[in-house]
Design an enzyme around this catalytic site. Structure first.
Site, short mmCIF file in Angstrom:
data_model
loop_
_atom_site.label_atom_id
_atom_site.label_comp_id
_atom_site.label_asym_id
_atom_site.label_seq_id
_atom_site.Cartn_x
_atom_site.Cartn_y
_atom_site.Cartn_z
N GLY A 159 8.16 8.40 7.28
CA GLY A 159 7.18 8.11 6.25
C GLY A 159 6.20 7.05 6.70
O GLY A 159 6.46 6.30 7.65
N GLN A 160 5.06 6.98 6.03
CA GLN A 160 4.03 6.00 6.32
C GLN A 160 3.54 5.39 5.01
O GLN A 160 3.39 6.10 4.02
CB GLN A 160 2.85 6.64 7.07
CG GLN A 160 3.22 7.11 8.47
CD GLN A 160 2.06 7.80 9.17
OE1 GLN A 160 1.53 8.77 8.67
NE2 GLN A 160 1.67 7.28 10.32
N GLY A 209 1.80 1.33 3.13
CA GLY A 209 0.93 0.18 3.29
C GLY A 209 1.45 -0.83 4.29
O GLY A 209 0.70 -1.57 4.90
N VAL A 257 7.67 4.33 9.35
CA VAL A 257 9.12 4.31 9.49
C VAL A 257 9.56 5.51 10.34
O VAL A 257 9.17 6.64 10.07
CB VAL A 257 9.83 4.36 8.12
CG1 VAL A 257 11.34 4.36 8.29
CG2 VAL A 257 9.40 3.19 7.27
N ASP A 272 7.11 -4.38 -6.13
CA ASP A 272 6.64 -3.01 -5.89
C ASP A 272 7.74 -2.00 -6.22
O ASP A 272 8.05 -1.12 -5.42
CB ASP A 272 6.16 -2.86 -4.44
CG ASP A 272 5.26 -1.64 -4.26
OD1 ASP A 272 4.77 -1.12 -5.27
OD2 ASP A 272 5.06 -1.22 -3.11
#
Length: 730
Positions: free
Chosen positions: A410-411, A413, A417, A528
């Protein structure tokens, strides 16, 4: 005579038909329109473009080439078409009244949007949404904030200008611009919000000019992907349109194929004889060294030696040794050996110097990646329990197969990863921060500091880090079952989570946040909380992740002022408006997550008529009007658990009160959800279902009132935003 004429016409028709079937354009086709070369399979008239797809039919109008209503910049035979798209905008007068509005809907036919584009928003206190359709629906947004003209030139990082990536594979695009305050506070230098797609690297933000009128630029270059058909090379063996001396390769956009010339050939691979041999000897593309001479061959070249010479490598020649030269050869060899010894000594010294430089470089990277900051923060916090394993750069490269794209999990902010495999075959997740972004380094160190002080079964475990590389890395345990967002909204997993699963997951998240707020050695605010940051293991046990935005709260303070950070839809409105951070900010975000668990809808949802706004507003109005059943996931609610779900919805409404003082603390929320679990396992909504007082007595907490006036407390995500205009987005 008529028979002969008929046969002649049939022959002409057959030749024309076979020509089109094989993908051969007519010889009288237009090859240039203005300054743009028209390359087959594109064309401007029937018989000149690939007949299997009208998307290849272009229009030449007054020496300008168009794809639909979009001017064409150039055509790349490798599968890309560059066009110009008109930007969207919304403008206001000094009183905040809208004077101009233009949003753009663009259909790309069978062509799709390339990943080499950026979604860009220019304006102060502005935001915009991008919605696409293609292989799957995708929506995203971008927010730009400022109170005065930014001083930085060429920076598009959120102050006056923001950019975000877009995925490949979309054939429909819609761009909608908005403003938080109708530009009333910045109208003097910025009356409009601009939103547009632009090819990556083709827009440099200059605040002094762009905030006023975008330098009067109305169109921007955008890259589109194209391919032939919707089958792979393997499926069209023997019937693809690739010409001679070319090869077929599957399109990177996931459908169809493209052609390319073989090595040693150049030209148009889609024409029968489009790929012609390159004469490397004439074009100076050879590497033959004197005295050898170049000889062109089909698709390659060779280096020939003149008389009296022999080849000592594929591209060089040496003179043949004669008997009278043997003695001189021995002298030469002896001299060479002597020089070799001296050279070996020089190399050893150079190796030592290089080793010293490598050590200094690793130390430089250590400081650059926040090593000094980490030591300072750990030492400044008193006795530390930081125990993190340090990994080497070589170990990280081997674990990720050289950071191969197939290993990307995943990508976001804070970085990318990767899935990693350590020498002991254990699987880990390796987080790689973004290169050259100082703010990301601070978030990276912050995540190390926060995770090192947490020991909880529902928090992703930090295993170690690597600071000696150019880009800092975090290594933590690998969670195998994706994110809660994937299970609720994605296509990778079965989304049929039962009520018992969802209630247990909510209890685990609430308990974890209560621990972070009240039981950790230093209180921690996550900042978050969202379904995309909740991982699930093989047993669907929740794991809270991504602490890059978290903050440690000093023991002598209940709140602190920070730069607002979070995710649209989950962001606490009070924190957004004041910048004052406390544990109630996480309570608000958890309330939105609980609503997602109950409804199966995204925080900003548009999938149902009853849920056309932010979930918080939906739940508030549905609770007040006694129609909660309309927005609850149909896979969850049944006759046996209606009261439990209503109780959970009430808790979610309480968590999302507009002001933090009206919200419960996280440990109170966890206790109430545990009470629901007791009802689920022991009573099953029988006539013996315990009254509220009994649950209070069992848990020692006060149950939140079910008579709360949710209608007066509802909140539509962000102040002054018309939620009905917000589109679904992750």
């Amino acid at each position: 005579m008529k028979v002969q004429e008929g046969l002649f016409l049939v022959a002409i028709f057959y030749l024309a038909y076979t020509q089109l079937v094989k993908g051969q354009p007519r010889k009288d086709c237009q090859t240039r329109c203005g300054d743009v070369a028209v390359e087959y399979p594109f064309g401007t008239s029937p018989g000149c473009y690939y007949q299997g797809d009208d998307s290849f039919n272009l229009t030449c109008n007054e020496k300008e080439l168009f794809f639909g209503n979009m001017p064409v910049i150039n055509i790349s035979l490798s599968g890309q078409l560059r066009v110009r798209l008109v930007r969207s905008k919304v403008c206001y007068d000094s009183q905040g009244k809208q004077t101009d509005y233009m949003d753009r809907k663009t259909s790309l036919g069978n062509l799709t949007l390339s990943e080499h584009n950026k979604f860009t928003v220019v304006g102060c206190n502005s935001y915009a949404f991008l919605r696409t359709s293609g292989v799957e629906k995708y929506s995203t947004g971008c927010i730009s904030l400022c109170d005065s003209v930014p001083s930085k030139k060429g920076s598009c990082s959120g102050e006056g200008c923001c950019q975000t990536s877009v995925p490949r594979g979309s054939y429909f695009v819609r761009v909608k611009p908005h403003s938080f305050d109708n530009h009333t506070t910045v109208h003097l230098f910025n009356p409009c919000t601009y939103a547009f797609l632009v090819e990556d690297g083709k827009f440099d933000f200059y605040a002094l000019e762009d905030l006023n009128n975008l330098r009067y630029v109305t169109t921007f270059p955008v890259v589109l992907d194209w391919s032939i058909g919707n089958e792979t090379c393997e499926q069209v063996v023997g019937r693809n349109i690739c010409g001679g001396n070319s090869t077929c390769f599957n399109s990177t956009r996931g459908t169809g194929y493209n052609c390319k010339c073989l090595e040693g050939f150049e030209g148009n691979p889609y024409l029968p004889n489009g790929c012609q041999d390159i004469n490397e000897c004439i074009s100076n593309r050879h590497n033959c060294s004197e005295p050898s001479t170049c000889e062109n061959m089909r698709g390659s070249f060779t280096c020939n030696c003149p008389s009296g010479y022999r080849k000592d490598s594929p591209n060089s020649c040496t003179r043949k040794v004669r008997p009278e030269y043997f003695r001189w050869t021995q002298i030469f060899l002896g001299t060479t050996i002597g020089f070799s010894v001296i050279l070996l000594g020089i190399i050893c010294v150079q190796q030592k110097i290089r080793h010293q430089k490598d050590t200094e470089l690793r130390q430089k990277f250590f400081e650059q990646n926040g090593g000094g900051m980490l030591i300072e923060r750990v030492s400044g916090a008193g006795p530390s329990n930081v125990d993190v394993k340090i990994f080497t750069e070589e170990g990280m490269k081997e674990a990720t197969n050289g950071y191969d794209e197939s290993r990307i999990l995943g990508q976001g902010g804070q970085g990318t990863v990767y899935k990693g495999i350590l020498p002991d075959n254990s699987i880990v997740a390796i987080k790689k921060a973004r290169l050259g972004d100082c703010s990301q380094v601070e978030q990276f160190i912050n995540e190390v500091l926060v995770l090192s002080q947490i020991n909880h079964r529902n928090v992703v475990k930090l295993l170690g880090c690597c600071l000696e590389t150019e880009v800092p890395l975090l290594v933590y345990e690998f969670i195998t079952n994706g994110t809660l967002f994937d299970h609720l909204h994605g296509s990778m997993f079965d989304s049929s989570l039962t009520w018992e699963h969802r209630l247990r997951i909510a209890i685990e998240i609430a308990g974890t946040l209560a621990y972070l707020h009240s039981s950790a050695s230093i209180p921690i605010i996550h900042r978050d909380i969202k379904t995309a940051n909740i991982l699930l293991d093989e047993n669907l046990i929740a794991k809270v992740a991504d602490f890059g935005a978290s903050r440690l709260i000093p023991m002598d303070k209940e709140q602190l002022t920070t730069m607002v950070q979070g995710t649209l839809g989950y962001l606490d409105p009070e924190y957004y408006n004041t910048g004052l951070l406390n544990e109630k900010s996480d309570v608000y975000s958890f309330g939105v997550v609980l609503m997602e668990l109950l409804s199966g809808q995204k925080a900003l949802c548009f999938e149902r008529p009853q849920c056309s706004k932010h979930l918080v507003s939906c739940f508030a109005s549905a609770t007040k009007e006694n129609r909660l059943h309309e927005i609850i996931d149909g896979q969850v609610m049944n006759e046996d658990n209606q009261r439990e779900i209503q109780e959970a919805a009430r808790i979610a409404n309480k968590c999302t009160r507009l002001t933090g003082e009206e919200r419960p603390r996280m440990k109170e929320v966890a206790a109430e959800l545990e009470a629901l679990k007791v009802k689920t396992t022991k009573h099953k909504w029988s006539d013996q279902y315990p009254e509220t007082g009994e649950i209070e007595h069992l848990l020692g907490v006060q149950i939140l009132s079910t008579q709360d006036d949710t209608s007066s407390r509802g909140y539509d995500s962000i102040k002054n935003v018309a939620i009905s205009d917000i589109e679904a987005g992750r």
